[in-house]
Design a protein around this motif. Sequence first.
Motif, PDB file in Angstrom:
ATOM      1  N   TRP A   1       5.718  -0.289 -17.571  1.00 46.70           N
ATOM      2  CA  TRP A   1       6.513  -0.012 -16.394  1.00 46.70           C
ATOM      3  C   TRP A   1       5.704   0.836 -15.409  1.00 46.70           C
ATOM      4  CZ3 TRP A   1      10.400  -2.957 -15.442  1.00 46.70           C
ATOM      5  CH2 TRP A   1      11.149  -3.507 -16.491  1.00 46.70           C
ATOM      6  N   ILE A   2       5.495   0.297 -14.203  1.00 47.77           N
ATOM      7  CA  ILE A   2       4.695   0.942 -13.162  1.00 47.77           C
ATOM      8  C   ILE A   2       5.623   1.496 -12.085  1.00 47.77           C
ATOM      9  CG2 ILE A   2       2.778   0.682 -11.553  1.00 47.77           C
ATOM     10  CD1 ILE A   2       2.071   0.063 -14.483  1.00 47.77           C
ATOM     11  N   SER A   3       5.478   2.796 -11.792  1.00 47.96           N
ATOM     12  CA  SER A   3       6.374   3.441 -10.841  1.00 47.96           C
ATOM     13  C   SER A   3       6.034   3.079  -9.397  1.00 47.96           C
ATOM     14  CB  SER A   3       6.311   4.963 -11.001  1.00 47.96           C
ATOM     15  OG  SER A   3       7.109   5.595 -10.012  1.00 47.96           O
ATOM     16  N   LEU A   4       7.081   2.855  -8.605  1.00 48.22           N
ATOM     17  CA  LEU A   4       6.946   2.663  -7.165  1.00 48.22           C
ATOM     18  C   LEU A   4       7.509   3.850  -6.395  1.00 48.22           C
ATOM     19  CD1 LEU A   4       7.931  -1.110  -6.975  1.00 48.22           C
ATOM     20  CD2 LEU A   4       5.729  -0.146  -6.332  1.00 48.22           C
ATOM     21  N   GLY A   5       7.804   4.934  -7.099  1.00 52.50           N
ATOM     22  CA  GLY A   5       8.255   6.140  -6.431  1.00 52.50           C
ATOM     23  C   GLY A   5       9.749   6.187  -6.196  1.00 52.50           C
ATOM     24  N   GLN A   6      10.150   7.054  -5.265  1.00 53.05           N
ATOM     25  CA  GLN A   6      11.569   7.347  -5.080  1.00 53.05           C
ATOM     26  C   GLN A   6      12.219   6.628  -3.908  1.00 53.05           C
ATOM     27  OE1 GLN A   6      11.997  11.591  -5.069  1.00 53.05           O
ATOM     28  NE2 GLN A   6      11.677  11.733  -7.283  1.00 53.05           N
ATOM     29  N   GLY A   7      11.471   5.955  -3.078  1.00 52.71           N
ATOM     30  CA  GLY A   7      12.079   5.154  -2.023  1.00 52.71           C
ATOM     31  C   GLY A   7      12.702   5.975  -0.904  1.00 52.71           C
ATOM     32  N   ARG A   8      13.328   5.277   0.041  1.00 48.30           N
ATOM     33  CA  ARG A   8      13.928   5.926   1.208  1.00 48.30           C
ATOM     34  C   ARG A   8      15.434   5.725   1.182  1.00 48.30           C
ATOM     35  NH1 ARG A   8      15.187   4.419   6.592  1.00 48.30           N
ATOM     36  NH2 ARG A   8      14.527   2.264   6.215  1.00 48.30           N
ATOM     37  N   LEU A   9      16.167   6.832   1.298  1.00 44.23           N
ATOM     38  CA  LEU A   9      17.619   6.765   1.318  1.00 44.23           C
ATOM     39  C   LEU A   9      18.073   6.260   2.670  1.00 44.23           C
ATOM     40  CD1 LEU A   9      19.622   7.568  -0.926  1.00 44.23           C
ATOM     41  CD2 LEU A   9      20.011   9.695   0.318  1.00 44.23           C
TER      42      LEU A   9
ATOM     43  N   GLU B   1      14.062   6.377  -9.193  1.00 43.67           N
ATOM     44  CA  GLU B   1      12.680   5.913  -9.260  1.00 43.67           C
ATOM     45  C   GLU B   1      12.684   4.426  -9.607  1.00 43.67           C
ATOM     46  OE1 GLU B   1       8.388   7.390 -11.159  1.00 43.67           O
ATOM     47  OE2 GLU B   1      10.283   8.203 -11.922  1.00 43.67           O
ATOM     48  N   LEU B   2      11.953   3.636  -8.850  1.00 43.09           N
ATOM     49  CA  LEU B   2      11.878   2.195  -9.066  1.00 43.09           C
ATOM     50  C   LEU B   2      10.590   1.850  -9.798  1.00 43.09           C
ATOM     51  CD1 LEU B   2      13.134  -0.627  -8.505  1.00 43.09           C
ATOM     52  CD2 LEU B   2      11.757  -0.684  -6.404  1.00 43.09           C
ATOM     53  N   PHE B   3      10.700   0.919 -10.763  1.00 40.94           N
ATOM     54  CA  PHE B   3       9.550   0.472 -11.547  1.00 40.94           C
ATOM     55  C   PHE B   3       9.451  -1.047 -11.494  1.00 40.94           C
ATOM     56  CE2 PHE B   3      10.980   4.455 -13.303  1.00 40.94           C
ATOM     57  CZ  PHE B   3       9.833   5.134 -13.690  1.00 40.94           C
ATOM     58  N   TYR B   4       8.236  -1.559 -11.618  1.00 40.54           N
ATOM     59  CA  TYR B   4       8.034  -2.987 -11.867  1.00 40.54           C
ATOM     60  C   TYR B   4       7.207  -3.135 -13.127  1.00 40.54           C
ATOM     61  CZ  TYR B   4       3.226  -2.801 -10.002  1.00 40.54           C
ATOM     62  OH  TYR B   4       1.883  -2.516  -9.791  1.00 40.54           O
TER      63      TYR B   4
ATOM     64  N   TYR C   1      12.872   0.186  -0.512  1.00 33.37           N
ATOM     65  CA  TYR C   1      11.456   0.236  -0.895  1.00 33.37           C
ATOM     66  C   TYR C   1      10.722  -0.850  -0.131  1.00 33.37           C
ATOM     67  CZ  TYR C   1      12.470   3.268  -4.900  1.00 33.37           C
ATOM     68  OH  TYR C   1      12.848   4.319  -5.702  1.00 33.37           O
ATOM     69  N   GLY C   2       9.537  -0.524   0.387  1.00 29.91           N
ATOM     70  CA  GLY C   2       8.806  -1.494   1.202  1.00 29.91           C
ATOM     71  C   GLY C   2       7.525  -1.996   0.594  1.00 29.91           C
ATOM     72  N   ASN C   3       7.242  -1.608  -0.646  1.00 27.62           N
ATOM     73  CA  ASN C   3       5.953  -1.964  -1.251  1.00 27.62           C
ATOM     74  C   ASN C   3       6.112  -2.628  -2.611  1.00 27.62           C
ATOM     75  OD1 ASN C   3       6.991   0.342  -2.403  1.00 27.62           O
ATOM     76  ND2 ASN C   3       4.998   1.258  -2.835  1.00 27.62           N
ATOM     77  N   VAL C   4       7.114  -3.506  -2.727  1.00 29.14           N
ATOM     78  CA  VAL C   4       7.432  -4.100  -4.026  1.00 29.14           C
ATOM     79  C   VAL C   4       6.722  -5.446  -4.182  1.00 29.14           C
ATOM     80  CG1 VAL C   4       9.276  -4.905  -5.525  1.00 29.14           C
ATOM     81  CG2 VAL C   4       9.680  -2.962  -3.988  1.00 29.14           C
ATOM     82  N   PRO C   5       5.862  -5.600  -5.187  1.00 26.68           N
ATOM     83  CA  PRO C   5       5.195  -6.893  -5.399  1.00 26.68           C
ATOM     84  C   PRO C   5       6.213  -8.010  -5.599  1.00 26.68           C
ATOM     85  CG  PRO C   5       4.160  -5.188  -6.731  1.00 26.68           C
ATOM     86  CD  PRO C   5       5.416  -4.589  -6.163  1.00 26.68           C
TER      87      PRO C   5
ATOM     88  N   LYS D   1       0.703  -8.754  -6.406  1.00 30.28           N
ATOM     89  CA  LYS D   1       0.401  -7.509  -5.682  1.00 30.28           C
ATOM     90  C   LYS D   1      -0.203  -7.764  -4.306  1.00 30.28           C
ATOM     91  CE  LYS D   1      -0.454  -5.455 -10.182  1.00 30.28           C
ATOM     92  NZ  LYS D   1      -1.462  -4.925 -11.110  1.00 30.28           N
ATOM     93  N   GLU D   2      -0.601  -8.982  -4.052  1.00 29.36           N
ATOM     94  CA  GLU D   2      -1.131  -9.326  -2.729  1.00 29.36           C
ATOM     95  C   GLU D   2      -0.007  -9.536  -1.717  1.00 29.36           C
ATOM     96  OE1 GLU D   2      -4.358  -9.365  -1.974  1.00 29.36           O
ATOM     97  OE2 GLU D   2      -4.759  -8.702  -4.038  1.00 29.36           O
ATOM     98  N   HIS D   3       1.182  -9.797  -2.206  1.00 28.92           N
ATOM     99  CA  HIS D   3       2.318 -10.034  -1.329  1.00 28.92           C
ATOM    100  C   HIS D   3       3.464  -9.113  -1.752  1.00 28.92           C
ATOM    101  CE1 HIS D   3      -0.019 -13.797  -1.204  1.00 28.92           C
ATOM    102  NE2 HIS D   3       0.373 -13.849   0.073  1.00 28.92           N
ATOM    103  N   VAL D   4       3.837  -8.209  -0.849  1.00 28.64           N
ATOM    104  CA  VAL D   4       4.891  -7.258  -1.154  1.00 28.64           C
ATOM    105  C   VAL D   4       6.109  -7.533  -0.286  1.00 28.64           C
ATOM    106  CG1 VAL D   4       3.296  -5.483  -1.939  1.00 28.64           C
ATOM    107  CG2 VAL D   4       3.962  -5.570   0.473  1.00 28.64           C
ATOM    108  N   GLN D   5       7.229  -7.014  -0.699  1.00 33.52           N
ATOM    109  CA  GLN D   5       8.473  -7.245   0.024  1.00 33.52           C
ATOM    110  C   GLN D   5       9.272  -5.956   0.148  1.00 33.52           C
ATOM    111  OE1 GLN D   5      11.233  -9.734  -2.219  1.00 33.52           O
ATOM    112  NE2 GLN D   5      10.345  -9.045  -4.166  1.00 33.52           N
TER     113      GLN D   5
END
Length: 633
Positions: free
Chosen positions: A583-591, A575-578, A600-604, A419-423
């Motif tokens: 399963w933790i939601s990362l929301g709906q993202g940008r089309l 909806e994206l999960f990790y 998605y810009g906040n994926v661990p 979680k300290e490094h996202v992609q």
Amino acid sequence: MLFLSCKEEGQLEKALDKAGENKIEFFKVLKHYSQSPKDSLKLEAAKFLIRNIPQHYSLYSEALLEMKKKLNESDTIVTAKISINTWWKELGQKEDDIKMIYDIKSVKAAFLIDNIDAAFDAWQTSPWYKEVSFDDFCKGILPYRFMGELLTEGWRDSLKEQYEPVIQGVKDVKKAFALLRDTIWDRTQHDSPEFPMVLDVITLKKQGIMNCIQGCVYLGAVARALGIPVTIDRVFQWANYSNQGHNWTALVYGGHTYTVADGDTIAKEFNYIDAAEFPIKCKLEENYALDVSLKKRTAKIWRSTFQINEYFPIDKEFNKYMAFYNSHYIDVSAEYGFSRNIRIPVKTSTKEACLCVYYSGKNWIPVAFSHVENGSITFKNVAENIVYLPMKWTGDTLLPIGNPILLLSEREKELNPDKEHVQIVRLTRKYPFSYHWTNQWGLMKGARFEASNDSTFRHADVLYTIGTMPVFRNEIQIDTEKKYRYIRYVSPEDYKVPLAELQFVNKQKLLQGQAFGKKSDGWERCFDGDTSTLVYNKENGYSVGLDLKEPQSITQIIYFPKNNGNFVIPEHEYELFYYDGSWISLGQGRLLTKGFALEYGNVPENSLLLLKDCTSGQEERIFTYENDKQVWW
């Protein structure tokens, strides 16, 4: 009477006790083979059947008997799927109509004696008699059933008479088995008719289209009738694909397992599972845009046996998670070359735990179990290139006891989210792609787009001919100054791959009109904006198009072939999960532009990911994101 071990004597006594009034039938069998010392081996075989018979049964219903009657009354082998489906639908069987007729209460002495005598005759007169031990015979030739099929008298003689010429003169049992498999496969269509049950093996001769298990039972019965020791092995659940499994008939003797894949002329040991690879029927161009490398993987392989097997006890709560864990299944993964072991430290208080894989569209399901010893747990003989999750069970709940583990051929990789490094990730699908689709899309080569100002297309211009493998969304740029009222897609004369969507564009303006077609129905489905609806094609060489009402310029054609709905679609919500203990939601993202990809810009980093379509569809698979690509597991 031959001497049995104390355990075998106990099993025989228990079986006879469970038989109730039918006990006399089993005593008749035992008495029949006790009259002469020359029948001593047959007596032992009879005891093998009787002591292992209690849990075997036939699935019975009035509808099933009527289906049997329809097939037997047919003048020819029924190969039309629509006929099988129509008959079964008309019979209207409900789940409550099915009864289980247990062999221990119903099988008669004459049936068992006939089967024992015929089985011995097939075994002892076969060219490979000396290679097949009595133990192999008892497990692979002697049993009169596989799983739930109706029983019928004289099946061994009937099948032997029909198929013995196929292997006439063949001395090698592995070649004989391959010949039988190919012969039956050539005579039978393998599909999934809506009729799911298994008829008796004589009636199966008239059923020319079979699902996986029906075909396995039929091939297995033919092999046994000819003295070839076989069993049915199975994958209960593919570890990286769908929510289904697979069954196949295997040749088993001398401590080895042999199978036949397409193209084999002899059964082979450590063969690949025949349904695990998608056949390549249409060649791809170099650097094709979509990844079609998917091969189905399985974590474990299980064998269905007639005999009762030993297994060590597990918590009763665990049984609800592992329905396949019973006394008539054994783990034969090692016989297919699965040799990897996973050792996992266990920090929680639990005596037993299971190893799980992700069940497509659902969640984690167990595929193996073991006991905790000295603070760790070891799962033996599991397959590689699969993501596993170790879990324990508490009542009705499975709980993780560690992070997901990606078991690669040379190492294990723990998928612990950083979680300290996202992609940033760019996603185009929620489920892996395969040759199944390109095998169909490739047949669209040669299809053309025609335009005309004459509704009969006698004077038509060909705007574009498909010459390369299509993808999901295909854009064609049209360079002409002419205007047209009518424009259509015409499929190749020898095929009819359905179109899902068709768009005609004039300088970014979507053209509208009246749908028309030939040799097809439901033309409007090609212009409804839905990439999952299909035009219904009656014949090869069909066409579908638009009457634009007046001549118009056309600068672009966009088309979508038939697909499984697993690409990212602009109108759907995702909806994206990790995975991190749940399963933790990362929301709906940008089309992204044109709407066929999500960002998605906040994926661990080092995460196991899952993309869900919140609008429709249940096919979804776990993946990692590596080198700017989705990698499916």
